[in-house]
Scaffold this active site. Sequence first.
Site, PDB file in Angstrom:
ATOM      1  N   ASP A  71      89.383 -97.143  -3.883  1.00  0.00           N
ATOM      2  CA  ASP A  71      88.800 -97.870  -5.010  1.00  0.00           C
ATOM      3  C   ASP A  71      87.734 -97.063  -5.749  1.00  0.00           C
ATOM      4  O   ASP A  71      87.533 -97.254  -6.944  1.00  0.00           O
ATOM      5  CB  ASP A  71      88.256 -99.233  -4.578  1.00  0.00           C
ATOM      6  CG  ASP A  71      87.363 -99.185  -3.358  1.00  0.00           C
ATOM      7  OD1 ASP A  71      87.051 -98.081  -2.872  1.00  0.00           O
ATOM      8  OD2 ASP A  71      86.969-100.271  -2.876  1.00  0.00           O
ATOM      9  N   ASP A 482      77.947 -99.415   3.042  1.00  0.00           N
ATOM     10  CA  ASP A 482      78.945-100.175   3.803  1.00  0.00           C
ATOM     11  C   ASP A 482      78.977 -99.885   5.295  1.00  0.00           C
ATOM     12  O   ASP A 482      79.165-100.808   6.082  1.00  0.00           O
ATOM     13  CB  ASP A 482      80.352 -99.970   3.239  1.00  0.00           C
ATOM     14  CG  ASP A 482      80.555-100.642   1.901  1.00  0.00           C
ATOM     15  OD1 ASP A 482      79.644-101.372   1.466  1.00  0.00           O
ATOM     16  OD2 ASP A 482      81.599-100.429   1.271  1.00  0.00           O
TER      17      ASP A 482
END
Length: 885
Positions: A71, A482
Site C-alpha cells: 500500500d 505499526d
Amino acid sequence: MRRTRILTAVLALAAGLLAGTPPALAAHETAKVTLAADSYTWHNARIDGGGFVPGIVFNRREKNLAYARTDIGGAYRWQESTKTWTPLLDSVGWDRWGHTGVVSLASDSVDPNKVYAAVGTYTNSWDPTNGAVLRSSDRGASWQKTDLPFKLGGNMPGRGMGERLAIDPNKDSVLYLGAPSGKGLWRSTDSGVTWAQVTDFPNVGDYVQDPTDTSGYASDNQGITWVTFDESTGTAGTATKTIYVGVADLQNSVYRSTDAGATWTRLAGQPTGYLAHKGVLDAVNGYLYLSYSDKGGPYDGGKGRLWRYATATATWTDISPVAEADTYYGFSGLTVDRQHPGTVMATAYSSWWPDTQLFRSTDSGATWTKAWDYTSYPNRSNRYTMDVSSAPWLTFGANPSPPEQTPKLGWMTEALEIDPFNSNRMMYGTGATLYGTENLGNWDSGGQFTVKPMVQGLEETAVDDLAAPPSGGAQLFSALGDIGGFRHTDLTKVPSLMYTSPTFTTTTSLDFAETHPNTVVRVGDLDSGPHIAFSTDNGANWFAGADPSGVSGGGTVAAAADGSRFVWSPAGTGVQYATGFGASWSASSGIPAGAIVESDRVDPKTFYGFKSGKFYVSTDGGANFTASAATGLPSGDSVRFKALPGTKGDVWLAGGATDGAYGLWHSTDGGASFTKLANVDQADTIGFGKAATGASYQTLYTSAKIGGVRGIFRSTDKGTTWTRINDDAHQWGWTGAAITGDPRVYGRVYISTNGRGVIYGDTAGGGDDGGGGTDPTPTGACAVTYRITNQWTGGFQADVQVTNTGSASWTGWSLGWSFPNGQTVGQLWNADWTQSGASVTAKNVSWNGTVAAGSSVSFGFTGTWTGANDKPAAFKLGDQTCTVA
C-alpha cells in the site's frame, strides 16, 4: 488490532509542503557546491515484511513469474531461484513520493515481459500529485509512465479490493482501470500509453467508509474496484467480449459487457447489501466467483457472503461456508486453482480475533473445509503448522490465551492466490507479512500444510527515527510505524523480536546516551499503557516508565549525554523532564508544547528544542528553557535537528517548506545563532557518521536538494562540498524522517523511508555489508601479494591478495603490516581496517571470513604518500608471518 497505516511521516510531509511563511534569512555561509557521485551499494536492514500486502498477481502463462503490491512501499517481483522478492519502484523520486503506493498490478499473459502498475497513495490532499499507470517491457526493471487526470489511493480505504487494473487476455493492447472518487472506468487500447474514460459505463460507485470525515480520507468514493475478463469469449488477437466489473455500491456491485466494452448492464439477480471485493472467473467450468463484505476493508468488515454465478445460465448460488449470522469479518481473498478449477479458496479478511480464517472447497463451493476448527471451545484443531523461524518477530512476543494462538495465521487477509502452475503453492498477504505454503495438497489428504513467511526482500515499514550508537552490541536502533521498531545487531539478519515491555504500535522517537550508549530511551503510541520505555543494556531489554498526566502519544524524547536525565515532549501535554528513569516527571518551563527536543551530546545538562521557527535551550537539565535570539529559521514544524557528538554546542538544523525558509543551518554556539549554508537549496534531515580518514570533522549526511538535484548527500568537510551518494535508480520516494551515519564505519549511512524500510548504504570501498566481521582464528601458512596498481603525485592505489597455503580452512583473518615510508590509507574495500601511525590492520568482513586451504582473498585500497612509496617488507596473519610473493 486494527492498523490504518495513515502514517505520521506522510502527514508531516504534507504539513511541510503546505505550511510556513517566509522569515528573514540568516547570514549565508559561502560554500562550494560539488555534486560528485560516489559508488554506493544499497541494502535493507533486514526486517522481512512489516506492512500490508493487499495484492499478489501470478502470470498465467509463465511459471514462477509473480508480483506483489504494497500500500505504501512499492511493487515487487518474485525470484524463484532465491525465493526472494526484488523491489521494482525504488526509482520513484521525492517529488512523486505518492507513486510508491500501488493500488493495482497486472502481468501480461500474452507477453510475460510486460507488467503494469497503477500508482498513487492518497486521493485526498495528502498526496499532492495525480496517479499514474506505469508500464514495463522488462518485468519492472525499468518503467515508462502515463500520468492520469485523477488521483489513485494505494493507501486508501478499499485498497485490498481488486485487481482494479486488468489486461485483456486475448488482445493485450487493451487494458481497463477502475478509478476511485467518482472518476469511473478507464480504458487504454495502446498498451497503457494513453487512457480514456469509458463514458458508457453506468455507475461510478457511491460507497464511502465514513461520509463525516472532513479530511477526505474515509469519505472518498471507493469507485470501481475490479475488472475480470472471461477469456473463453475471445480469440487470440481479438478483444474479449465478456468483461465483468466490480463497483463500490452496496446495491449494484457487479456489471457486465458482452460486446467488448461497448455497452454495459447491471448483472441481474445479484445479491445486494454487500460490496464485491473480488471477482474471479473459472472459464473452464463457467463460474464467476465473488467474495462479498458489507464494508470496504481492509480492517473493517462485518457480514459477508460468497456467491457463484454460472455464466451460461445466469444462475446465482450462495456458496458461503458459514451462515450469515456467524460472519463478523467479511470475505475478500479469493482464488481458483487453475490446475484443478473446481478448487476454490477464500479468506475471512477482517477477523483479528481470534484469528483469520481460510476456507477451501474442491467441488466449486458446494462444500467447504476450514484452516482451523474448534474442538471444544476455546481449543482449536489446525490443518496447518506455522514456521516463522525466518521472521521470528511475527510472534509479536505474545502469549495469548486460547482460542488465540501465536503466531497468528494473519489478519487483513485480502490477497490470496494459488500458483496457477503449482497446486501445492499458495501465497496470501496479511497486515504484517506475506505468508505461503508449498505443500497445500496436505489440506485435502488429511495432513497438515506448513505456513511460512514468503517475504524475504519485501521490506515495508515506515521509519520515524534512527539511531546508531558508537559502541555496544547494537548497530542500529529503528523507530517504526505499526510494528514499533528493532534493535539490529546484524543488519543482514532479521531480529528475533521488536521492542517489547511495552510494545508500542508505533515508535515515534528514540535516543541513547552519547557517552553511555547502554542507556536507551524510546517513546511511542499505544492504545492503553505507558508511552515511554528505557533500557540499560543497549536496547536488549526494556522496562516501562511512567506517563505524566495527559499523555496521548509518543512525541519526541532526548537522553542526556551521560544518561542521567531525560527530556520528553509527548503528545497531549507539555514538555517534561526527569532525572533517573522517568518514575516522576516535572513540567519544563519556557518551551511550548509539541516542541521537538534533542540533547547536547557532551554536556548532560544541556537540551535543545524547536517549535514554530524558534530554537530553545536549557542548561539545567530541561527544567527551564530560554528562546534563542536566532532568526531566519523555518517558521513551520517540518524540522529535524541534531547536536554533534564530541563537541558541545555544535548543532545542525534541517527543514522548512517551499513557501518559506528551507535548507540547512549550523550553530557553533549552542543555538544562540545559526548560519544557513548557501550551497544547500533544501534539506529535510541531518545526521553524523565516522569521519573520513584525515578529516577533523565527522561526516555529514542529509536528504536534501543541492545544486538543483534531490538526493542523499554526504560531506566530509563540514558542509563545504557535498557528494550525492545515491542515484536515480535508488531514491525510495520520501526520505525526510531521519538519517544517520554509522559512528563505527566510515561511509555507511542509514536512511528512513516511508514504506521501504530502513535502507543502508556503504561506499564501494567501505563497510562490511552489515555482518560485523568474524573473529580471526587463522592457522597455518600464508602468502601475500602486494601490488601497486596505480600511482600519481601524492596518491596511489594497491591490491592485496592473501592466500591460505596451509592445510586447514580459516574462519576469519586479520592481516597486519607497517608502511616503510609513512603512507596513509584513505579508503579500503572488501575488509575492515584501522591504522595507527605506520601500522595497518585489515580484517575480514562478514562475507569473506572463510578461506579454504589453497584459496585466496583480496582487498584493495587507496592511499597517500610523500617522498617514496615502497612496499611493506613483511605481513603477519594474526601471529603467523606470511611469505611475501
